[in-house]
Design a protein around this motif. Structure first.
Motif, PDB file in Angstrom:
ATOM      1  N   GLU A   1       0.774  -0.994   0.055  1.00 41.33           N
ATOM      2  CA  GLU A   1       0.104   0.077   0.022  1.00 41.33           C
ATOM      3  C   GLU A   1       0.852   1.096  -0.079  1.00 41.33           C
ATOM      4  O   GLU A   1       0.438   2.319  -0.264  1.00 41.33           O
ATOM      5  N   SER A   2       2.085   1.140   0.487  1.00 45.00           N
ATOM      6  CA  SER A   2       2.843   2.186   0.455  1.00 45.00           C
ATOM      7  C   SER A   2       3.373   2.467  -0.843  1.00 45.00           C
ATOM      8  O   SER A   2       3.889   1.603  -1.736  1.00 45.00           O
ATOM      9  N   LYS A   3       3.521   3.860  -1.270  1.00 46.38           N
ATOM     10  CA  LYS A   3       4.061   4.466  -2.331  1.00 46.38           C
ATOM     11  C   LYS A   3       5.588   4.806  -2.214  1.00 46.38           C
ATOM     12  O   LYS A   3       6.183   5.331  -3.077  1.00 46.38           O
ATOM     13  N   GLN A   4       6.032   4.176  -1.217  1.00 49.10           N
ATOM     14  CA  GLN A   4       7.726   4.445  -1.023  1.00 49.10           C
ATOM     15  C   GLN A   4       8.190   3.294  -0.154  1.00 49.10           C
ATOM     16  O   GLN A   4       7.432   2.514   0.185  1.00 49.10           O
ATOM     17  N   ALA A   5       9.738   3.468   0.032  1.00 51.02           N
ATOM     18  CA  ALA A   5      10.134   2.352   0.620  1.00 51.02           C
ATOM     19  C   ALA A   5      10.220   2.620   2.213  1.00 51.02           C
ATOM     20  O   ALA A   5       9.887   3.761   2.591  1.00 51.02           O
ATOM     21  N   LEU A   6       9.689   1.563   2.976  1.00 51.41           N
ATOM     22  CA  LEU A   6       9.614   1.832   4.546  1.00 51.41           C
ATOM     23  C   LEU A   6      10.641   1.234   5.381  1.00 51.41           C
ATOM     24  O   LEU A   6      11.264   0.208   4.995  1.00 51.41           O
ATOM     25  N   SER A   7      10.983   1.865   6.411  1.00 48.87           N
ATOM     26  CA  SER A   7      12.094   1.595   7.218  1.00 48.87           C
ATOM     27  C   SER A   7      11.373   0.776   8.338  1.00 48.87           C
ATOM     28  O   SER A   7      10.162   0.814   8.416  1.00 48.87           O
ATOM     29  N   HIS A   8      12.180   0.184   9.165  1.00 54.98           N
ATOM     30  CA  HIS A   8      11.728  -0.696  10.080  1.00 54.98           C
ATOM     31  C   HIS A   8      10.753   0.411  10.951  1.00 54.98           C
ATOM     32  O   HIS A   8       9.642  -0.353  11.514  1.00 54.98           O
TER      33      HIS A   8
ATOM     34  N   HIS B   1      12.810  -5.864  -1.584  1.00 54.02           N
ATOM     35  CA  HIS B   1      14.185  -5.634  -1.602  1.00 54.02           C
ATOM     36  C   HIS B   1      14.621  -4.777  -0.636  1.00 54.02           C
ATOM     37  O   HIS B   1      13.898  -3.709  -0.065  1.00 54.02           O
ATOM     38  N   ARG B   2      15.724  -4.913  -0.090  1.00 57.45           N
ATOM     39  CA  ARG B   2      16.516  -3.936   0.982  1.00 57.45           C
ATOM     40  C   ARG B   2      17.401  -2.930   0.392  1.00 57.45           C
ATOM     41  O   ARG B   2      18.176  -3.075  -0.574  1.00 57.45           O
ATOM     42  N   ILE B   3      17.104  -1.611   0.879  1.00 55.48           N
ATOM     43  CA  ILE B   3      17.783  -0.450   0.450  1.00 55.48           C
ATOM     44  C   ILE B   3      18.573  -0.129   1.615  1.00 55.48           C
ATOM     45  O   ILE B   3      17.926   0.494   2.734  1.00 55.48           O
ATOM     46  N   VAL B   4      20.081   0.263   1.669  1.00 50.75           N
ATOM     47  CA  VAL B   4      20.569   0.795   2.703  1.00 50.75           C
ATOM     48  C   VAL B   4      20.783   2.218   2.259  1.00 50.75           C
ATOM     49  O   VAL B   4      21.403   2.544   1.399  1.00 50.75           O
ATOM     50  N   GLY B   5      20.290   3.166   3.130  1.00 47.55           N
ATOM     51  CA  GLY B   5      20.164   4.475   2.799  1.00 47.55           C
ATOM     52  C   GLY B   5      21.493   5.285   3.187  1.00 47.55           C
ATOM     53  O   GLY B   5      22.307   4.716   3.969  1.00 47.55           O
ATOM     54  N   ASP B   6      21.512   6.514   2.806  1.00 42.31           N
ATOM     55  CA  ASP B   6      22.782   7.360   3.025  1.00 42.31           C
ATOM     56  C   ASP B   6      22.839   7.747   4.568  1.00 42.31           C
ATOM     57  O   ASP B   6      23.633   8.428   5.255  1.00 42.31           O
ATOM     58  N   ASP B   7      21.703   7.535   5.164  1.00 46.38           N
ATOM     59  CA  ASP B   7      21.419   7.789   6.647  1.00 46.38           C
ATOM     60  C   ASP B   7      21.813   6.530   7.456  1.00 46.38           C
ATOM     61  O   ASP B   7      21.535   6.499   8.507  1.00 46.38           O
TER      62      ASP B   7
ATOM     63  N   TYR C   1      15.782   0.543   4.425  1.00 49.46           N
ATOM     64  CA  TYR C   1      14.390   0.485   3.961  1.00 49.46           C
ATOM     65  C   TYR C   1      14.221  -0.689   3.003  1.00 49.46           C
ATOM     66  O   TYR C   1      14.758  -1.219   2.387  1.00 49.46           O
ATOM     67  N   PHE C   2      13.044  -0.769   3.029  1.00 43.20           N
ATOM     68  CA  PHE C   2      12.348  -2.053   2.169  1.00 43.20           C
ATOM     69  C   PHE C   2      11.104  -1.556   1.307  1.00 43.20           C
ATOM     70  O   PHE C   2      10.230  -0.897   1.574  1.00 43.20           O
TER      71      PHE C   2
END
Length: 125
Positions: free
Chosen positions: A18-25, A55-61, A65-66
């Motif tokens: 449902e999210s239109k973006q990647a979500l963090s834990h 898929h897992r995304i490792v952010g610059d922060d 994110y998933f």
């Protein structure tokens, strides 16, 4: 080994879809409002990555994110797209265009984590 489809997995999967973006834990934990505990969210997200569902995304922060995968298989992700994090609103999203990776002869891509930070269209106005 087959895994069971549980109500908890369904809730987390629905949230990602449902999210239109990647979500963090942390995003998931807050949006699920106590329906699922912290450890279970981690376990389910890792299973989704292993199964080619997310898929897992490792952010610059430094956060993970998933996002939901499209056309991926178990342990074989088929996407080389960039991810974008807005420095103003914090939204992380998958950008639609695939990156064309021209590696030298003999190199083979196993994982791609392209990450860009800046300002999204809503925040750049």
């Amino acid at each position: 080994m087959n895994t069971r489809n549980t109500k908890t997995k369904g809730i987390i999967l629905d949230s990602l879809k449902e999210s239109k973006q990647a979500l963090s834990h942390e995003n998931l934990l807050a949006s699920l409002e106590g329906q699922v505990d912290r450890a279970t969210i981690y376990r389910v997200l890792n299973r989704f990555c292993d199964d080619g569902i997310a898929h897992r995304i490792v952010g610059d922060d430094g956060k993970q994110y998933f996002a939901i995968c499209i056309n991926c298989e178990k342990k074989k992700h088929h996407h080389n797209h960039f991810h974008f994090r807005c420095l103003s609103c914090g939204k992380v999203e998958c950008l639609a265009n695939e990156a064309d990776l021209n590696l030298p002869s003999g190199y083979r891509v196993a994982n791609f984590n392209g990450f860009i930070s800046g300002y999204c269209p809503s925040c750049s106005q």
